[in-house]
Design a protein around this motif. Structure first.
Motif, PDB file in Angstrom:
ATOM      1  N   LEU C  67     -14.223  -3.227 -16.196  1.00 46.63           N
ATOM      2  CA  LEU C  67     -13.414  -2.075 -15.808  1.00 46.63           C
ATOM      3  C   LEU C  67     -12.660  -2.330 -14.512  1.00 46.63           C
ATOM      4  O   LEU C  67     -11.465  -2.029 -14.388  1.00 46.63           O
ATOM      5  N   LEU C  68     -13.386  -2.920 -13.570  1.00 46.17           N
ATOM      6  CA  LEU C  68     -12.757  -3.214 -12.288  1.00 46.17           C
ATOM      7  C   LEU C  68     -11.580  -4.160 -12.490  1.00 46.17           C
ATOM      8  O   LEU C  68     -10.513  -4.011 -11.896  1.00 46.17           O
ATOM      9  N   ARG C  69     -11.818  -5.118 -13.372  1.00 47.49           N
ATOM     10  CA  ARG C  69     -10.781  -6.104 -13.689  1.00 47.49           C
ATOM     11  C   ARG C  69      -9.542  -5.394 -14.274  1.00 47.49           C
ATOM     12  O   ARG C  69      -8.409  -5.699 -13.939  1.00 47.49           O
ATOM     13  N   PHE C  70      -9.794  -4.428 -15.161  1.00 53.16           N
ATOM     14  CA  PHE C  70      -8.671  -3.684 -15.757  1.00 53.16           C
ATOM     15  C   PHE C  70      -7.847  -3.005 -14.662  1.00 53.16           C
ATOM     16  O   PHE C  70      -6.627  -3.014 -14.684  1.00 53.16           O
ATOM     17  N   LEU C  71      -8.575  -2.405 -13.719  1.00 53.92           N
ATOM     18  CA  LEU C  71      -7.869  -1.691 -12.646  1.00 53.92           C
ATOM     19  C   LEU C  71      -7.041  -2.666 -11.809  1.00 53.92           C
ATOM     20  O   LEU C  71      -5.885  -2.387 -11.474  1.00 53.92           O
ATOM     21  N   VAL C  72      -7.667  -3.810 -11.493  1.00 56.97           N
ATOM     22  CA  VAL C  72      -6.934  -4.810 -10.714  1.00 56.97           C
ATOM     23  C   VAL C  72      -5.706  -5.284 -11.488  1.00 56.97           C
ATOM     24  O   VAL C  72      -4.608  -5.418 -10.937  1.00 56.97           O
ATOM     25  N   ASN C  73      -5.892  -5.529 -12.800  1.00 55.34           N
ATOM     26  CA  ASN C  73      -4.758  -5.937 -13.625  1.00 55.34           C
ATOM     27  C   ASN C  73      -3.639  -4.900 -13.562  1.00 55.34           C
ATOM     28  O   ASN C  73      -2.462  -5.240 -13.421  1.00 55.34           O
ATOM     29  N   SER C 217      -3.758 -11.036 -25.514  1.00 62.88           N
ATOM     30  CA  SER C 217      -4.945 -10.847 -26.337  1.00 62.88           C
ATOM     31  C   SER C 217      -6.201 -11.138 -25.523  1.00 62.88           C
ATOM     32  O   SER C 217      -7.298 -10.954 -25.990  1.00 62.88           O
ATOM     33  N   ASP C 218      -5.983 -11.568 -24.289  1.00 59.63           N
ATOM     34  CA  ASP C 218      -7.116 -11.899 -23.428  1.00 59.63           C
ATOM     35  C   ASP C 218      -7.548 -10.655 -22.661  1.00 59.63           C
ATOM     36  O   ASP C 218      -6.796 -10.134 -21.841  1.00 59.63           O
ATOM     37  N   PRO C 219      -8.753 -10.151 -22.916  1.00 56.60           N
ATOM     38  CA  PRO C 219      -9.201  -8.924 -22.232  1.00 56.60           C
ATOM     39  C   PRO C 219      -9.174  -9.066 -20.708  1.00 56.60           C
ATOM     40  O   PRO C 219      -9.062  -8.071 -20.002  1.00 56.60           O
ATOM     41  N   ALA C 220      -9.258 -10.297 -20.214  1.00 58.74           N
ATOM     42  CA  ALA C 220      -9.278 -10.479 -18.765  1.00 58.74           C
ATOM     43  C   ALA C 220      -7.953 -10.090 -18.126  1.00 58.74           C
ATOM     44  O   ALA C 220      -7.872  -9.910 -16.924  1.00 58.74           O
ATOM     45  N   LEU C 221      -6.882  -9.975 -18.944  1.00 59.84           N
ATOM     46  CA  LEU C 221      -5.567  -9.625 -18.401  1.00 59.84           C
ATOM     47  C   LEU C 221      -5.191  -8.176 -18.693  1.00 59.84           C
ATOM     48  O   LEU C 221      -4.121  -7.725 -18.307  1.00 59.84           O
ATOM     49  N   VAL C 248     -12.472   8.391 -17.083  1.00 55.27           N
ATOM     50  CA  VAL C 248     -12.283   9.089 -15.800  1.00 55.27           C
ATOM     51  C   VAL C 248     -11.739   8.120 -14.763  1.00 55.27           C
ATOM     52  O   VAL C 248     -10.769   8.418 -14.048  1.00 55.27           O
ATOM     53  N   VAL C 249     -12.346   6.914 -14.701  1.00 54.38           N
ATOM     54  CA  VAL C 249     -11.928   5.947 -13.692  1.00 54.38           C
ATOM     55  C   VAL C 249     -10.475   5.540 -13.894  1.00 54.38           C
ATOM     56  O   VAL C 249      -9.720   5.353 -12.933  1.00 54.38           O
ATOM     57  N   ILE C 250     -10.052   5.430 -15.152  1.00 57.45           N
ATOM     58  CA  ILE C 250      -8.681   4.973 -15.427  1.00 57.45           C
ATOM     59  C   ILE C 250      -7.664   6.073 -15.174  1.00 57.45           C
ATOM     60  O   ILE C 250      -6.554   5.831 -14.684  1.00 57.45           O
ATOM     61  N   VAL C 251      -8.062   7.307 -15.518  1.00 61.88           N
ATOM     62  CA  VAL C 251      -7.135   8.427 -15.336  1.00 61.88           C
ATOM     63  C   VAL C 251      -7.022   8.797 -13.856  1.00 61.88           C
ATOM     64  O   VAL C 251      -5.973   9.230 -13.383  1.00 61.88           O
ATOM     65  N   ALA C 252      -8.134   8.587 -13.127  1.00 64.27           N
ATOM     66  CA  ALA C 252      -8.226   9.102 -11.761  1.00 64.27           C
ATOM     67  C   ALA C 252      -7.084   8.673 -10.828  1.00 64.27           C
ATOM     68  O   ALA C 252      -6.523   9.528 -10.146  1.00 64.27           O
ATOM     69  N   PRO C 253      -6.699   7.381 -10.784  1.00 64.37           N
ATOM     70  CA  PRO C 253      -5.695   7.013  -9.773  1.00 64.37           C
ATOM     71  C   PRO C 253      -4.417   7.840  -9.885  1.00 64.37           C
ATOM     72  O   PRO C 253      -3.919   8.359  -8.880  1.00 64.37           O
ATOM     73  N   MET C 254      -3.893   7.973 -11.108  1.00 60.58           N
ATOM     74  CA  MET C 254      -2.645   8.719 -11.284  1.00 60.58           C
ATOM     75  C   MET C 254      -2.851  10.204 -10.995  1.00 60.58           C
ATOM     76  O   MET C 254      -2.000  10.850 -10.384  1.00 60.58           O
ATOM     77  N   VAL C 255      -3.987  10.750 -11.463  1.00 58.51           N
ATOM     78  CA  VAL C 255      -4.222  12.182 -11.264  1.00 58.51           C
ATOM     79  C   VAL C 255      -4.394  12.487  -9.781  1.00 58.51           C
ATOM     80  O   VAL C 255      -3.822  13.447  -9.260  1.00 58.51           O
TER      81      VAL C 255
END
Lengths: 379, 300, 276
Positions: C67-73, C217-221, C248-255
């Motif tokens: 999840l953290l990786r997704f946010l950083v991406n 297709s690489d989840p790391a990106l 919640v974590v993904i929606v939170a920054p924009m909200v």
């Protein structure tokens, strides 16, 4: 030293500058005077290097500057809107031209500005800014943003920004037109004093003839893309080369009366005999301030209206022949009724004579003896 | 002595300023659009070494094949639901908030934020939440319906229902956006027009609405219509997250079809044809929008 | 103030509250589920508020996924896109707004025409091009296609056109190069437009699913929306708590950003309506 040779500028099919040539001496104060749309601002922008002529030469300090950018010409410009950078403080506004000149690109960069050489230059810039601010009395404003300044303060900052890098030529584009009347008169004097003090050439664009007359050593009257007359203020006023110039210069609009022949002038105006060739259609011009009530005066008419102004009284007079002219009486001039017959007088040398067709000035073959006498009463 | 004269220097400056963006526009927008247009007449597949020109075959499939056609019809149905309803609700909410603003501005602002929240929230994540809400057995919606003794349907797997469910989510997401545009339109109506209407005898709420508000909102409304329409025709996130166009193409839409045919089945030629159809739809709306803007924005 | 008016107000307020509740339900439910234990989620009784606030789901979301990786991406991609968009758009917009040159109206015509083209239309050829350059499955694939923002050029040009010409002439006389004028004068003054554009751009690309679905297709990106789908598909919908926590974590920054800067946010997204 500024010299323009045959400068022509076209935008599309309209020619805004037609074959302009003029020269200003080092340290002199030159005014470009004309109504809006006459091309005076375009001419100033060409001198500055912001615009380029289609043909002709611009010579500054003896060299052709055709390939120099505005920055390289070492000119400074004060704009009508002042053009202060709204996001910078007054001090930063004044320092910017110094930084752009004095420091290399690296020395201005985020990293480079911390290097000793750059630091030293910055110290020097700050010192210069303070010095200039002192001269113009804007020291207390240095940390403000332009939006927090009054019109007069902005004006001073704009002058400071122009002054700070010691340009060889000062260009001013209607710099006073956004100020109130009182401040304008004060700033006039300050700008002239500045010109005398720093001894650089000033080019001053204005549509206000009073400003041009009061400030300039020489005035170029521009009408319709041409220089109609290039002369000292006194010459402009006393011997305008055309009706247009005569109409543009002077506090009050000049009176014109048409005449079929110089021998048959309306309302009792007279010209010395033999001063003009016979049978030429002319237009007589006389300024209201040169036409005054005189019970013995040669010009007969009827008073239509008077306007008391304190120092003087403005008179609207319908002279014989039907033309309405304006005349000026001293402030203490009294009259019982605001209407009725009135006689006016003038000095012959104040009469301007123009050719009816071209509007060009006609020189009278004068014999000096009439010069200082009042015109003698006629019939 | 300068090496280049000023005309040259000026031209170089222009090139340096505008050149990169112009090249990028050509490479990333205009050349690709022409390639898509060309590909739509081929049978090209991603990874293939060659392709054949097939004329209008791709388009004919799209029109004739009942399954393929669903992408178009579904998109139109979806838009036909989302456009009017999201505009209607957006307008109603805006009118309500605008009137509340007069006596309770803070409250009005809080409510406005609430309605706008779905616009800012990441739609894919919210779609996952909707999936939970609409879960046939565990979802809040069917729980509530059960409490009222109604057997809730399978919202996202019922062929007859799925498109409408997606439309509801679409409306939920768009109302706030339309509300904001309408609020701006309402704020621009000068107060004295209402005074004039009142003097002319229109003093009831709905009379004032029809004599002043609605006519004055005309340009805003047109603008909202086209913006909503372009948005509705691009529906993708909810479909990709919740249904993948299923069941049995019941919720297939244009953009999802582009994705599926092109990037799942690698039929680049066919996908390009769908793209062109989608493009034409969006183009019509956007051109309409530009016409509207021209009467309001002045280009130099 | 008469009673009829009061009743009218009450009705309007009640309806507005009801509507707001409906609109906010998914958010409440998401929060609620994210704090509930597995057992509570699957229990037949429903309650909006969890029995007890527990953070296990959040811990699980961060531990079991990247999840953290997704946010950083998401941050890298949105930041990269915005950086290049402004880098390309601003000088071009300045030239279009304040300089006269041949081809100016042609370029502006391209900008206007570009506004008509949704990104989806260009996806196939850009995919082909990136494949050719072997850039698929890189950050580049996520950033590169968006660097030419005609919308950005359009917005900046409108803003810079409205600035007084004299300001730029003064800058030229003061010795600023054209590039310096664009960055040191035009950009600071175009800040309102830049802010609106930045908000529009970041929100659009933070929320985008279409292109990440295609380009990597690489989840790391994966940026957040793509990431949460990986998560959901792995867990096949059984592990609701952590999934909601991730949402919640993904929606939170924009909200949160929206709640902190509502006016600017609304402006930025409303202005986005001009784009095709």
């Amino acid at each position: 030293m500024i010299e323009l040779r045959n400068v022509t500028r076209r935008f599309g099919t309209t020619t805004v500058l037609k074959d302009i040539s003029l020269a200003a001496e080092e340290g002199s104060f030159l005014a470009l005077l004309g109504p809006s749309g006459c091309g005076k601002s375009t001419l100033l922008r060409i001198i500055a290097g912001l615009d380029r002529p289609n043909s002709g030469e611009v010579i500054l300090g003896g060299r052709d500057v055709r390939n120099l950018t505005a920055a390289e010409r070492n000119v400074a410009m004060v704009f009508q809107s002042y053009a202060l950078y709204p996001h910078l403080t007054v001090a930063q506004n004044i320092a910017l031209p110094l930084a752009m000149r004095g420091r290399s690109r690296f020395e201005r960069s985020l990293i480079g500005r911390w290097f000793p050489a750059s630091r030293e230059k910055q110290q020097e810039e700050i010192r210069r800014v303070r010095e200039i601010a002192d001269q113009l009395g804007i020291q207390p404003l240095l940390e403000r943003k332009p939006s927090q300044l009054s019109g007069g303060q902005k004006q001073r900052v704009a002058v400071a920004r122009a002054l700070v890098r010691e340009p060889s030529i000062f260009l001013l584009d209607e710099p006073l037109s956004n100020l109130d009347a009182k401040l304008r008169v004060q700033m006039r004097a300050e700008i002239v004093a500045l010109n005398r003090r720093i001894g650089r050439t000033f080019v001053y664009v204005t549509h206000d003839q009073a400003e041009a007359m009061a400030m300039a050593d020489k005035v170029a009257v521009m009408l319709d893309g041409r220089i109609a007359q290039f002369a000292s203020p006194r010459e402009l006023y006393e011997t305008p080369v055309s009706m247009d110039v005569a109409a543009f210069v002077g506090l009050y609009p000049i009176n014109f009366t048409k005449a079929a022949d110089w021998t048959a002038l309306p309302g009792g105006f007279r010209l010395p005999p033999g001063s003009l060739p016979q049978g030429k259609q002319v237009i007589i011009g006389i300024r209201p301030e040169h036409l005054f009530p005189d019970p013995e005066g040669p010009v007969r008419g009827k008073l239509v209206r008077m306007e008391y102004q304190g120092a003087e009284v403005l008179l609207d007079v319908r002279i014989d022949g039907g033309t309405l002219v304006k005349a000026v009486a001293p402030g203490d001039w009294q009259r019982a009724e605001a209407r009725g017959d009135l006689r006016l007088s003038y000095l012959p040398r104040h009469l301007h004579v123009f050719a009816a067709g071209s509007g060009e000035r006609l020189e009278l073959a004068r014999d000096g003896q009439h010069e200082d006498e009042r015109a003698t009463t006629c019939g | 002595m300068r090496l280049i004269d000023r005309t040259r220097a000026e031209a170089l400056a222009n090139l340096w300023l505008a050149g990169p963006a112009t090249v990028a526009m050509l490479v990333l927008i205009f050349i690709p659009v022409s390639i898509v247009a060309l590909l739509s007449f081929t049978d090209y597949q991603f990874g293939a070494r060659s392709f054949n020109w097939v004329g209008f075959d791709n388009y004919l499939i799209l029109i004739k094949d009942p399954q393929a056609r669903r992408a178009i019809t579904n998109t139109i149905v979806y838009a036909a639901i989302v456009i009017p309803l999201s505009i209607l609700f957006g307008l109603l909410v805006a009118l309500g908030l605008h009137s509340v603003m007069r006596y309770a501005p803070r409250l009005s602002a809080v409510l406005r934020a609430a309605y706008f929240l779905p616009v800012a929230a990441t739609l894919v994540a919210m779609a996952v939440v909707w999936q939970m809400l609409l879960h046939p057995n565990l979802g809040l919606v069917n729980h509530l319906l059960a409490a009222a003794d109604i057997r809730g349907p399978a919202w996202l797997s019922d062929r007859g229902l799925v498109l409408y469910t997606l439309a509801v989510i679409g409306i939920w997401q768009t109302v706030g956006y339309n509300m904001v545009l309408f609020l701006a339109g309402l704020a621009a109506i000068p107060e004295h027009l209402y005074d004039a209407a009142e003097i002319d005898g229109a003093n009831r709420g709905w009379e004032r609405f029809w004599t002043v508000t609605w006519p004055m909102l005309g340009p805003t409304t047109l603008f909202v219509v086209v913006v909503t329409a372009t948005g509705a025709f691009r529906v993708f996130e909810t479909v990709a997250t919740l249904t993948r166009g299923g069941p049995a193409f019941a919720s297939d839409v244009l953009v999802y079809a582009i994705y599926r045919e092109g990037f799942v089945y690698f039929k680049a030629g066919y996908s390009s044809a769908i793209t062109m159809v989608f493009f034409v739809f969006v183009l019509l709306f956007t051109l309409a929008k530009f016409r509207l803007m021209e009467s309001r924005v002045h280009y130099r | 103030m008469n009673s009829r008016n009061l009743i009218g107000r009450a009705i309007v307020l009640a309806l507005l509250f009801l509507g707001a509740m409906l609109v906010l339900t998914p958010f409440f439910w998401m929060l609620s589920l994210s704090f509930k234990s597995q057992a509570e989620i699957f229990s037949p009784t429903i309650s909006l508020f969890p029995d007890q606030l527990q953070w296990d789901n959040y811990r699980a979301a961060f531990e079991r996924t990247t999840l953290l990786r997704f946010l950083v991406n998401g941050l890298v991609v949105c930041g990269g896109i915005l950086f290049f968009q402004i880098l390309f758009a601003l000088p071009c917009a300045y030239a279009l707004a304040q300089r006269r040159f041949r081809g100016r109206s042609l370029i502006f015509g391209l900008v206007l025409a570009g506004l008509l083209v949704p990104f989806h239309v260009t996806a196939i050829p850009i995919f082909l091009g990136l494949a050719e350059l072997r850039l698929l499955n890189t950050y580049g694939a996520l950033i590169l296609p968006f660097v030419a923002s005609v919308f950005g050029i359009f917005l900046f040009r409108q803003a810079i056109s409205a600035m007084p010409v004299e300001l730029f002439e003064a800058a030229r006389i003061d010795g600023l190069s054209e590039g310096a004028i664009a960055w040191r004068i035009a950009l600071p003054l175009a800040m309102p437009a830049a802010t609106a554009f930045a908000i529009f751009s970041v929100v659009a690309h933070w929320n985008d699913l279409f292109w990440p679905l295609i380009a990597i297709s690489d989840p790391a990106l994966a940026p957040p929306p793509r990431g949460i789908l990986y998560f959901r598909d792995e867990e096949s919908g059984t592990d609701v708590g952590p999934l909601m926590a991730a949402a919640v974590v993904i929606v939170a920054p924009m909200v949160v950003a929206f709640l902190l800067a509502q006016r600017r946010f609304i402006q930025g997204l409303a202005v986005g309506g001009l784009k095709g």
